[in-house]
Design a protein around this motif. Sequence first.
Motif, PDB file in Angstrom:
ATOM      1  N   UNK A 108      69.704 -41.774  73.950  1.00  0.00           N
ATOM      2  CA  UNK A 108      68.683 -41.395  72.976  1.00  0.00           C
ATOM      3  C   UNK A 108      69.329 -40.838  71.713  1.00  0.00           C
ATOM      4  N   UNK A 109      70.337 -39.996  71.884  1.00  0.00           N
ATOM      5  CA  UNK A 109      71.020 -39.402  70.728  1.00  0.00           C
ATOM      6  C   UNK A 109      71.835 -40.453  69.977  1.00  0.00           C
ATOM      7  N   UNK A 110      72.556 -41.307  70.717  1.00  0.00           N
ATOM      8  CA  UNK A 110      73.352 -42.357  70.070  1.00  0.00           C
ATOM      9  C   UNK A 110      72.471 -43.286  69.250  1.00  0.00           C
ATOM     10  N   UNK A 182      78.921 -45.824  67.217  1.00  0.00           N
ATOM     11  CA  UNK A 182      78.939 -44.536  67.915  1.00  0.00           C
ATOM     12  C   UNK A 182      79.482 -44.797  69.316  1.00  0.00           C
ATOM     13  N   UNK A 183      79.990 -43.745  69.946  1.00  0.00           N
ATOM     14  CA  UNK A 183      80.543 -43.858  71.287  1.00  0.00           C
ATOM     15  C   UNK A 183      79.924 -42.792  72.185  1.00  0.00           C
ATOM     16  N   UNK A 184      79.755 -43.152  73.448  1.00  0.00           N
ATOM     17  CA  UNK A 184      79.331 -42.205  74.474  1.00  0.00           C
ATOM     18  C   UNK A 184      80.440 -42.133  75.518  1.00  0.00           C
ATOM     19  N   UNK A 185      80.813 -40.933  75.907  1.00  0.00           N
ATOM     20  CA  UNK A 185      81.768 -40.759  77.001  1.00  0.00           C
ATOM     21  C   UNK A 185      80.978 -40.718  78.304  1.00  0.00           C
ATOM     22  N   UNK A 186      81.122 -41.758  79.117  1.00  0.00           N
ATOM     23  CA  UNK A 186      80.243 -41.935  80.266  1.00  0.00           C
ATOM     24  C   UNK A 186      80.673 -41.227  81.520  1.00  0.00           C
ATOM     25  N   UNK A 187      81.075 -39.987  81.405  1.00  0.00           N
ATOM     26  CA  UNK A 187      81.354 -39.176  82.591  1.00  0.00           C
ATOM     27  C   UNK A 187      81.202 -37.724  82.216  1.00  0.00           C
ATOM     28  N   UNK A 188      80.515 -36.949  83.051  1.00  0.00           N
ATOM     29  CA  UNK A 188      80.240 -35.553  82.729  1.00  0.00           C
ATOM     30  C   UNK A 188      81.424 -34.627  83.002  1.00  0.00           C
ATOM     31  N   UNK A 189      82.590 -35.179  83.372  1.00  0.00           N
ATOM     32  CA  UNK A 189      83.790 -34.350  83.515  1.00  0.00           C
ATOM     33  C   UNK A 189      84.675 -34.396  82.279  1.00  0.00           C
ATOM     34  N   UNK A 190      84.208 -35.032  81.203  1.00  0.00           N
ATOM     35  CA  UNK A 190      85.040 -35.220  80.024  1.00  0.00           C
ATOM     36  C   UNK A 190      84.806 -34.153  78.957  1.00  0.00           C
ATOM     37  N   UNK A 191      84.255 -33.015  79.334  1.00  0.00           N
ATOM     38  CA  UNK A 191      83.949 -31.970  78.365  1.00  0.00           C
ATOM     39  C   UNK A 191      85.187 -31.639  77.536  1.00  0.00           C
ATOM     40  N   UNK A 192      85.044 -31.649  76.213  1.00  0.00           N
ATOM     41  CA  UNK A 192      86.122 -31.246  75.330  1.00  0.00           C
ATOM     42  C   UNK A 192      86.932 -32.379  74.757  1.00  0.00           C
ATOM     43  N   UNK A 193      86.844 -33.576  75.329  1.00  0.00           N
ATOM     44  CA  UNK A 193      87.655 -34.678  74.843  1.00  0.00           C
ATOM     45  C   UNK A 193      87.029 -35.388  73.645  1.00  0.00           C
ATOM     46  N   UNK A 194      85.756 -35.205  73.435  1.00  0.00           N
ATOM     47  CA  UNK A 194      85.063 -36.025  72.436  1.00  0.00           C
ATOM     48  C   UNK A 194      85.531 -35.746  71.013  1.00  0.00           C
ATOM     49  N   UNK A 195      85.888 -34.493  70.711  1.00  0.00           N
ATOM     50  CA  UNK A 195      86.165 -34.116  69.325  1.00  0.00           C
ATOM     51  C   UNK A 195      87.380 -34.846  68.760  1.00  0.00           C
ATOM     52  N   UNK A 196      88.450 -34.969  69.553  1.00  0.00           N
ATOM     53  CA  UNK A 196      89.653 -35.636  69.059  1.00  0.00           C
ATOM     54  C   UNK A 196      89.426 -37.130  68.878  1.00  0.00           C
ATOM     55  N   UNK A 197      88.699 -37.756  69.811  1.00  0.00           N
ATOM     56  CA  UNK A 197      88.380 -39.180  69.663  1.00  0.00           C
ATOM     57  C   UNK A 197      87.528 -39.389  68.420  1.00  0.00           C
ATOM     58  N   UNK A 208      78.452 -36.397  77.208  1.00  0.00           N
ATOM     59  CA  UNK A 208      77.175 -36.508  77.915  1.00  0.00           C
ATOM     60  C   UNK A 208      76.635 -35.187  78.450  1.00  0.00           C
ATOM     61  N   UNK A 209      77.503 -34.270  78.827  1.00  0.00           N
ATOM     62  CA  UNK A 209      77.001 -33.000  79.347  1.00  0.00           C
ATOM     63  C   UNK A 209      76.388 -32.164  78.226  1.00  0.00           C
ATOM     64  N   UNK A 210      77.020 -32.190  77.053  1.00  0.00           N
ATOM     65  CA  UNK A 210      76.446 -31.494  75.900  1.00  0.00           C
ATOM     66  C   UNK A 210      75.117 -32.146  75.519  1.00  0.00           C
ATOM     67  N   UNK A 211      75.102 -33.479  75.482  1.00  0.00           N
ATOM     68  CA  UNK A 211      73.874 -34.200  75.125  1.00  0.00           C
ATOM     69  C   UNK A 211      72.736 -33.846  76.070  1.00  0.00           C
ATOM     70  N   UNK A 212      73.021 -33.801  77.368  1.00  0.00           N
ATOM     71  CA  UNK A 212      71.974 -33.510  78.345  1.00  0.00           C
ATOM     72  C   UNK A 212      71.462 -32.082  78.197  1.00  0.00           C
ATOM     73  N   UNK A 213      72.376 -31.138  77.990  1.00  0.00           N
ATOM     74  CA  UNK A 213      71.957 -29.746  77.803  1.00  0.00           C
ATOM     75  C   UNK A 213      71.071 -29.611  76.570  1.00  0.00           C
ATOM     76  N   UNK A 214      71.501 -30.210  75.451  1.00  0.00           N
ATOM     77  CA  UNK A 214      70.735 -30.080  74.217  1.00  0.00           C
ATOM     78  C   UNK A 214      69.399 -30.813  74.305  1.00  0.00           C
TER      79      UNK A 214
END
Length: 271
Positions: A108-110, A182-197, A208-214
Motif C-alpha cells: 500500500x505504501x509502495x 521503489x523497493x520493499x524488503x520482503x522479510x521482517x528481520x531486515x530492520x535497519x538495512x533499508x536506509x543504506x540501500x 516491512x516492519x516499520x510499514x506495518x507498525x505505521x
Amino acid sequence: MVKIMYLSPVAHRAGHDDLFADMARDYKLPGTEVHVTSLPEGVGRFEHIEYRSFEGMVTAGIIRATRAAAREGFDALVIGCFYDTALAEAREVSGEMIVTAPCAASCEIAASLSNRFGVIVGRRKWVDQMQATVHALGHRDRLAGFYHVELGVTEFQADHDRTASRLLAAGRRAVEEDYAEALILGCTMEVGFYAEVERQLGVPVIDPSIAALKRAEYGALLKRDCGWKPSRKWSCEAPPEDEIARIGTFDDGPAFGGRIVVAAEDGRSST
C-alpha cells in the motif's frame, strides 16, 4: 493514547523481540503505546515460519493472540510476518481492532510512492506464496518482480555486511534492469538495512516492519478520529461467540510468550 500490539508469530526469544521494540521506539508517534509480543512455546519453538506447514501450526496461536489483544482493548494489531500469515482469519475475530501485516502495508505504501515496485526476498522458496499475496492485494501490474538473496530468516542478522551486500545487489537489479521505482524488503528481520540501500540506489526502500507498525498506527488514528471501524458484514462476518464457546479451543491457554511494552512518549524520534 493509541495502543498497538506488534505480534511476532514465532516463539519468544531474547534479542528477537528487542529488535522490534527498538524499531517501535524509533518510529512510533509520541502518543502511541506499543506492546511487542510473541507466541508461547506451547504453540511450538518456531524461530521462523518460512514453510506453509509452519504457518499452519502457528495459525491457531495467532487467532488466540488476536482475541486476547482485542479483549485488552488494543486499537490495532500487527502480525509480523511478510507472508501476512492468518491475516484474514485474525481480522475475522478482531472485533473493532484494526489488523494489518507487513506485505499488505508495504505494498500500500509502495503504491503511494511509485508506479512500479520490486520486492527483495530472502529465498526463492518464498516467491510463489508472496507473489500470490501481492497479486491478491491488487498490485499485479505494479510489481516489477521478486529478487531473492538466498538468505533464510535467521541468517539476515548473522552477518550484516553480507546481508547488506546481497540486498544492495538485488536492489540494483530491480532498479537498473527492471526499472523498479521503489523497493520493499520482503522479510521482517531486515530492520535497519533499508536506509543504506535507499541511499545508494536513490529510490524509496520500505522496511516491512516499520510499514506495518505505521499502517496500524494510521488505521488506529482513523478509527479514533473518523470513526472508521472494521466491517462485520458479508465476507467480514465474525463467527458467533456461542459457537466459539462451544468449540472451546479459541481462548484456551496462554496467548503470549513474551511482551515488551514501549510506553507512550518513550521514543527517540517521532514522525
